[in-house]
Motif scaffolding. Structure first.
Motif, short mmCIF file in Angstrom:
data_model
loop_
_atom_site.label_atom_id
_atom_site.label_comp_id
_atom_site.label_asym_id
_atom_site.label_seq_id
_atom_site.Cartn_x
_atom_site.Cartn_y
_atom_site.Cartn_z
N CYS A 74 18.62 -6.65 5.79
CA CYS A 74 19.49 -5.65 6.80
C CYS A 74 20.93 -5.68 6.04
O CYS A 74 21.82 -5.16 6.88
CB CYS A 74 19.68 -6.21 8.02
N GLU A 80 17.13 -8.76 15.39
CA GLU A 80 17.07 -10.10 16.02
C GLU A 80 16.46 -9.67 17.57
O GLU A 80 15.69 -10.51 18.15
CB GLU A 80 18.70 -10.43 16.25
N TYR A 103 24.13 -8.95 9.04
CA TYR A 103 24.09 -8.88 10.29
C TYR A 103 24.99 -7.83 11.08
O TYR A 103 25.79 -8.12 11.86
CB TYR A 103 24.71 -10.40 11.05
N ILE A 137 19.62 -16.57 10.48
CA ILE A 137 20.68 -15.13 10.27
C ILE A 137 21.52 -15.43 9.26
O ILE A 137 22.27 -16.30 9.24
CB ILE A 137 21.07 -14.88 11.82
N TYR A 138 21.65 -15.21 8.08
CA TYR A 138 22.46 -15.07 7.00
C TYR A 138 23.18 -13.94 6.53
O TYR A 138 22.85 -12.97 6.98
CB TYR A 138 21.58 -15.33 5.66
N HIS A 139 24.40 -14.13 6.22
CA HIS A 139 25.33 -13.32 5.79
C HIS A 139 25.28 -13.08 4.30
O HIS A 139 24.46 -14.01 3.39
CB HIS A 139 26.78 -13.42 5.97
N ILE A 173 16.66 -13.51 8.75
CA ILE A 173 17.38 -12.05 8.93
C ILE A 173 18.50 -12.26 7.79
O ILE A 173 19.32 -13.21 7.88
CB ILE A 173 18.16 -11.54 9.91
N GLY A 220 20.48 -5.60 11.61
CA GLY A 220 20.48 -7.00 11.84
C GLY A 220 20.26 -7.53 13.19
O GLY A 220 19.58 -8.36 13.53
N ARG A 221 21.52 -7.04 13.78
CA ARG A 221 21.35 -7.06 15.39
C ARG A 221 20.08 -6.73 15.95
O ARG A 221 19.29 -7.31 17.14
CB ARG A 221 22.24 -6.46 16.04
#
Lengths: 286, 286
Positions: free
Chosen positions: B50, B18, B10, B32-34, B7, B14-15
């Motif tokens: 996302c 998940e 977040y 999970i990446y920013h 992803i 994004g959540r």
């Protein structure tokens, strides 16, 4: 270049296919055949099989063996996968495409059910049919001794439960109570709430209106209470005929792309059913 | 074998992705990446983008160049075809698949619109949104001087006409009439019936519920008055996240079949979005 389409079977559905073809600029009607005609000189990219459902598999095989694509609205739910499995090797061998069970249920309702499953994987989908005539139930009643004509209407009660309203026109001297008991004890009716009504003329009641109310409450991710509903109120043969023609277009496209085989509607991209320019369709619909 | 999915971004979506991945037995969450993270060691078959919608094209290009599939819910309707055209050659060059604009509108609503067009080619489809929060309109109001917090609700009035209910929480000393006039004269609101309401707390009103009422009356063949309706009432990010995950499954399948490219949802077979055995799916859904 227009797609050449022929029709086998010229009842309610065959006539509706004819109308849908005439309304489609990208289609050319090249023949209308009855089930016992000779098909040696058939000239078509795709044939719409509009015969009684039990005759569909045989005609599909005949056409696929000639490399001609087929579409049908085969509607015995429990046998659809088996028909697909039977036609698959033949279609691949002859580089043709067969799209089976292309109507509204099975058919467009199946697409809605698949889409709702992708949107909310856990939950229950209820398919509520009608009000509308059930061909299968009507045929059963017509076969009962003393019945001159009959109509079995399917009435939706929700949660996939249906009432059967059976209208019977009796032959002279037939006993209504005897006919009623025969209907109520038939396997087709014994599990449903069934009401039998005697009428002077079944013909006076006939109407090809039908409909569906398809409901799903489900879970997306871990979020419950996602609610979906699809309703339609339609002329039954007109919709079936149109879906057959739209799927005929998809069949020919799949064949041209070199992807022969037997498909149900949930296995084909929806855009393949539509005529016109891809860019315009995506800009207009997405 | 599980599909490895990562992803990027977040926030709400994004959540939700998940959660949908955790609920999918055939999926494994590998990261999970920013948006400003380093992607050098990303390990995924498919990445769900996302991020804010304007950042989607750049991230899609970065992932496709690594041969990783992408899904996104890019939602600027007028630019969807152009994004598809931009990503198409890159996806093909790197044997990857990008499914764009995978949400509910654009997304599942687009599939419904395409299906209804195939069922009744002539006619008008109305898409009525809400009641629910419009992110785009809310952002516009928040940018107005004197506005501390805002919420713009979209209220469906039928025939694709919408009312805007705008709730504003003002900064100390700000003048309501001035803020109201600024909103009413903004391009985002000037064409719609708009009401501005001052509230003590916007946070107290927030709710991610949304919905749609999609209506078509059309012609099948030469039969008019074919009527269709699709309704849903949903948690907005939960549905978008689930659709992204279902489309991630479809993207990986298309890649494995050797059919790289950029697709919108109307171009993919609905069954590709579903996990599990093909025979069981066809027997259960068709």
């Amino acid at each position: 270049m227009q797609t050449k389409i022929a029709i086998i079977g010229y009842g309610n559905i065959g006539r509706a296919v004819e109308q849908a073809v005439l309304a489609s600029e990208d289609m050319q009607l090249t023949g209308i055949y009855h089930h016992n005609d000779n098909f040696d000189h058939i000239d078509a990219d795709v044939v719409a099989l509009c015969t009684p459902t039990r005759e569909v598999p045989g005609f599909a095989e005949q056409m696929l063996q000639r490399g001609i694509c087929t579409v049908d609205s085969f509607d015995i739910h429990g046998q659809i996968y088996d028909l697909r499995a039977k036609l698959m090797p033949l279609a691949k061998q002859h580089q043709a495409v067969s799209i089976i069970s292309a109507g509204w249920d099975p058919g467009s309702d199946s697409v809605i059910r698949a889409l709702l499953m992708a949107m909310a994987p856990k939950g229950i989908t209820y398919t509520n049919f009608g009000p509308g005539r059930s061909m299968g139930h009507t045929v059963v009643v017509k076969a009962i001794a003393g019945v001159k004509d009959a109509l079995s209407m399917t009435i939706p009660l929700g949660t996939s439960i249906h009432r059967r309203m059976v209208y019977v026109e009796l032959e002279d001297g037939a006993d209504f109570k005897t006919v009623e008991q025969a209907i109520l004890h038939d396997d087709y009716f014994v599990h449903d709430e069934t009401h039998v009504v005697q009428v002077p003329s079944v013909d006076a009641l006939n109407n090809v209106a039908h409909g569906v109310n398809l409901v799903r409450s489900g879970v997306s991710g871990d979020t419950h209470n996602q609610r979906f509903e699809f309703n339609m109120e339609i002329n039954n043969p007109a919709l079936t005929g149109q879906v057959l023609v739209s799927c005929a277009r998809a069949a020919v496209r799949l064949q041209r792309e070199g992807r022969p085989g037997a498909y149900t509607m949930i296995e084909i991209p929806p855009i393949y059913m539509l005529p016109g320019d891809e860019e315009q369709l995506i800009r207009g619909l997405v």
